[in-house]
Design a protein around this motif. Structure first.
Motif, mmCIF file in Angstrom:
data_model
loop_
_atom_site.group_PDB
_atom_site.id
_atom_site.type_symbol
_atom_site.label_atom_id
_atom_site.label_comp_id
_atom_site.label_asym_id
_atom_site.label_seq_id
_atom_site.Cartn_x
_atom_site.Cartn_y
_atom_site.Cartn_z
ATOM 1 N N GLN A 39 0.829 -1.204 0.000
ATOM 2 C CA GLN A 39 0.000 0.000 0.000
ATOM 3 C C GLN A 39 0.865 1.256 0.000
ATOM 4 O OE1 GLN A 39 -2.713 0.363 3.282
ATOM 5 N NE2 GLN A 39 -3.844 2.009 2.325
ATOM 6 N N GLN A 40 1.910 1.284 0.829
ATOM 7 C CA GLN A 40 2.807 2.443 0.865
ATOM 8 C C GLN A 40 3.519 2.633 -0.470
ATOM 9 O OE1 GLN A 40 5.451 1.800 4.164
ATOM 10 N NE2 GLN A 40 3.774 1.735 5.634
ATOM 11 N N ALA A 41 3.974 1.537 -1.064
ATOM 12 C CA ALA A 41 4.672 1.635 -2.351
ATOM 13 C C ALA A 41 3.739 2.170 -3.434
ATOM 14 C CB ALA A 41 5.223 0.268 -2.750
ATOM 15 N N LEU A 42 2.511 1.699 -3.455
ATOM 16 C CA LEU A 42 1.560 2.189 -4.456
ATOM 17 C C LEU A 42 1.174 3.643 -4.205
ATOM 18 C CD1 LEU A 42 -0.691 -0.984 -4.818
ATOM 19 C CD2 LEU A 42 0.947 -0.085 -6.486
ATOM 20 N N MET A 43 1.008 4.010 -2.936
ATOM 21 C CA MET A 43 0.692 5.407 -2.608
ATOM 22 C C MET A 43 1.818 6.345 -3.029
ATOM 23 S SD MET A 43 -1.256 5.163 1.119
ATOM 24 C CE MET A 43 0.033 6.108 1.813
ATOM 25 N N ARG A 44 3.056 5.924 -2.829
ATOM 26 C CA ARG A 44 4.188 6.766 -3.207
ATOM 27 C C ARG A 44 4.409 6.801 -4.713
ATOM 28 N NH1 ARG A 44 8.029 8.266 0.808
ATOM 29 N NH2 ARG A 44 7.240 7.766 2.858
ATOM 30 N N SER A 45 3.962 5.771 -5.411
ATOM 31 C CA SER A 45 4.138 5.705 -6.859
ATOM 32 C C SER A 45 3.049 6.469 -7.614
ATOM 33 C CB SER A 45 4.126 4.242 -7.316
ATOM 34 O OG SER A 45 5.163 3.527 -6.701
ATOM 35 N N TYR A 46 1.869 6.547 -7.060
ATOM 36 C CA TYR A 46 0.736 7.166 -7.750
ATOM 37 C C TYR A 46 1.015 8.602 -8.223
ATOM 38 C CZ TYR A 46 -3.908 9.001 -8.667
ATOM 39 O OH TYR A 46 -4.987 9.603 -9.247
ATOM 40 N N PRO A 47 1.534 9.493 -7.372
ATOM 41 C CA PRO A 47 1.745 10.874 -7.849
ATOM 42 C C PRO A 47 2.750 10.978 -8.998
ATOM 43 C CG PRO A 47 1.922 10.776 -5.465
ATOM 44 C CD PRO A 47 1.858 9.363 -5.956
ATOM 45 N N LYS A 48 3.629 10.002 -9.124
ATOM 46 C CA LYS A 48 4.651 10.045 -10.171
ATOM 47 C C LYS A 48 4.288 9.182 -11.361
ATOM 48 C CE LYS A 48 8.108 11.009 -6.807
ATOM 49 N NZ LYS A 48 8.570 10.548 -5.604
ATOM 50 N N TRP A 49 3.115 8.589 -11.329
ATOM 51 C CA TRP A 49 2.731 7.613 -12.335
ATOM 52 C C TRP A 49 2.820 8.154 -13.753
ATOM 53 C CZ3 TRP A 49 2.599 2.689 -11.675
ATOM 54 C CH2 TRP A 49 2.052 1.883 -12.659
ATOM 55 N N HIS A 50 2.378 9.380 -13.960
ATOM 56 C CA HIS A 50 2.361 9.945 -15.316
ATOM 57 C C HIS A 50 3.770 10.151 -15.872
ATOM 58 C CE1 HIS A 50 2.763 13.434 -12.697
ATOM 59 N NE2 HIS A 50 3.246 14.092 -13.720
ATOM 60 N N ARG A 51 4.783 10.165 -15.004
ATOM 61 C CA ARG A 51 6.168 10.345 -15.456
ATOM 62 C C ARG A 51 6.919 9.037 -15.642
ATOM 63 N NH1 ARG A 51 8.549 14.149 -11.141
ATOM 64 N NH2 ARG A 51 6.761 13.492 -9.955
ATOM 65 N N LEU A 52 6.331 7.930 -15.230
ATOM 66 C CA LEU A 52 7.018 6.647 -15.328
ATOM 67 C C LEU A 52 6.985 6.148 -16.765
ATOM 68 C CD1 LEU A 52 5.776 4.752 -12.158
ATOM 69 C CD2 LEU A 52 7.856 6.076 -12.459
ATOM 70 N N ASP A 53 8.146 5.879 -17.287
ATOM 71 C CA ASP A 53 8.245 5.331 -18.641
ATOM 72 C C ASP A 53 8.765 3.911 -18.558
ATOM 73 O OD1 ASP A 53 7.472 7.722 -19.827
ATOM 74 O OD2 ASP A 53 9.519 8.489 -19.893
ATOM 75 N N GLY A 54 8.380 3.114 -19.500
ATOM 76 C CA GLY A 54 8.957 1.776 -19.592
ATOM 77 C C GLY A 54 8.328 0.774 -18.653
ATOM 78 N N ASP A 55 9.005 0.496 -17.543
ATOM 79 C CA ASP A 55 8.623 -0.606 -16.660
ATOM 80 C C ASP A 55 8.175 -0.078 -15.303
ATOM 81 O OD1 ASP A 55 8.282 -3.030 -15.454
ATOM 82 O OD2 ASP A 55 10.393 -3.607 -15.493
ATOM 83 N N PRO A 56 6.875 0.194 -15.130
ATOM 84 C CA PRO A 56 6.410 0.720 -13.837
ATOM 85 C C PRO A 56 6.565 -0.289 -12.703
ATOM 86 C CG PRO A 56 4.547 0.285 -15.270
ATOM 87 C CD PRO A 56 5.785 0.078 -16.084
ATOM 88 N N LEU A 57 6.516 -1.602 -13.016
ATOM 89 C CA LEU A 57 6.695 -2.625 -11.984
ATOM 90 C C LEU A 57 8.063 -2.479 -11.337
ATOM 91 C CD1 LEU A 57 5.727 -5.117 -10.449
ATOM 92 C CD2 LEU A 57 6.612 -6.505 -12.337
ATOM 93 N N ARG A 58 9.048 -2.190 -12.121
ATOM 94 C CA ARG A 58 10.411 -2.004 -11.610
ATOM 95 C C ARG A 58 10.455 -0.843 -10.610
ATOM 96 N NH1 ARG A 58 15.478 -0.407 -15.445
ATOM 97 N NH2 ARG A 58 17.029 -0.386 -13.815
#
Length: 173
Positions: A39-58
Motif C-alpha cells: 500500500q505504501q509503495a503504491l501510494m508513493r508511486s501514484y503521484p509520479k505515475w504519469h512520469r514513469l516510462d517503460g517498466d512501472p513494476l520495476r
C-alpha cells in the motif's frame, strides 16, 4: 493526473497487486506488514505515475524494497500486533492445507533468520526472478556483492532444520 493515467494505474494495481503482495511477504515475513508495504509503495508511486516510462513494476518494486529497508532500520514503530479476529460465524468446510501451511511457515521462519540484506537479495533474485545485475541496480550494490550475499543466504537456508528433507535416504532424492 489524467483519466488515462488513472486508468493505467488502476489496471496496473489490478494486474500486479497479488504479485507485489507475495513479493512483500517473502521480503518481510508477515502478511499484514506486506500489505502495508504494498500500500505504501503504491501510494508513493501514484503521484509520479504519469512520469514513469517503460517498466512501472520495476519502479514500484524499488519503492517497496526501499520502504522495507527503511522500516527495518527503525528500532520500534510503536505498533503492537494483536491477535487476529476469530470469525467463528464464517466457518466453512475447506480442504486440508496443513502440509502446505507448515511448509510455508518453515520457509518464512528460515527467511526470518537471514539478515535484511540477504532477505532482500533472496526475495528479488528468487521470488521476483531478477538477474544479478537487476538486483544489484535495485539495491544499489555491486553484482559481486549480490552473488556473495545470495550464496551466504542460500547456505543458511539449506541448513534450516525445518527445511531439511528427512524422507530421502542418504540425503539424496
Amino acid at each position: 493526473m489524467t483519466r488515462t493515467a488513472d486508468a493505467d494505474f488502476e489496471r496496473f494495481v489490478q494486474a500486479q497487486s497479488t504479485r507485489l503482495l507475495r513479493f512483500a511477504e517473502v521480503l518481510c515475513g508477515d502478511r499484514h506488514t506486506a500489505e502495508d508495504l504494498v500500500q505504501q509503495a503504491l501510494m508513493r508511486s501514484y503521484p509520479k505515475w504519469h512520469r514513469l516510462d517503460g517498466d512501472p513494476l520495476r519502479y514500484v518494486r524499488r519503492v517497496l524494497v526501499n520502504r522495507f529497508l527503511t522500516a527495518s532500520r527503525r528500532h520500534w514503530t510503536n505498533e503492537v500486533p494483536s491477535d487476529p479476529v476469530d470469525n467463528h460465524w464464517d466457518r466453512r468446510e475447506v480442504a486440508d492445507f496443513s502440509a502446505e501451511v507448515q511448509t510455508r511457515e518453515a520457509v518464512l521462519a528460515a527467511l526470518a533468520g537471514l539478515t535484511v540484506k540477504e532477505r532482500a537479495v533472496v526475495a528479488l533474485r528468487y521470488s521476483q526472478d531478477l538477474s544479478e545485475a537487476e538486483t544489484a541496480e535495485l539495491l544499489g550494490m555491486a553484482a559481486g556483492t549480490v552473488k556473495s550475499t545470495a550464496s551466504r543466504a542460500l547456505a543458511k537456508l539449506r541448513l534450516a532444520p525445518d527445511l531439511i528433507d528427512t524422507t530421502t535416504v542418504g540425503g539424496r532424492a
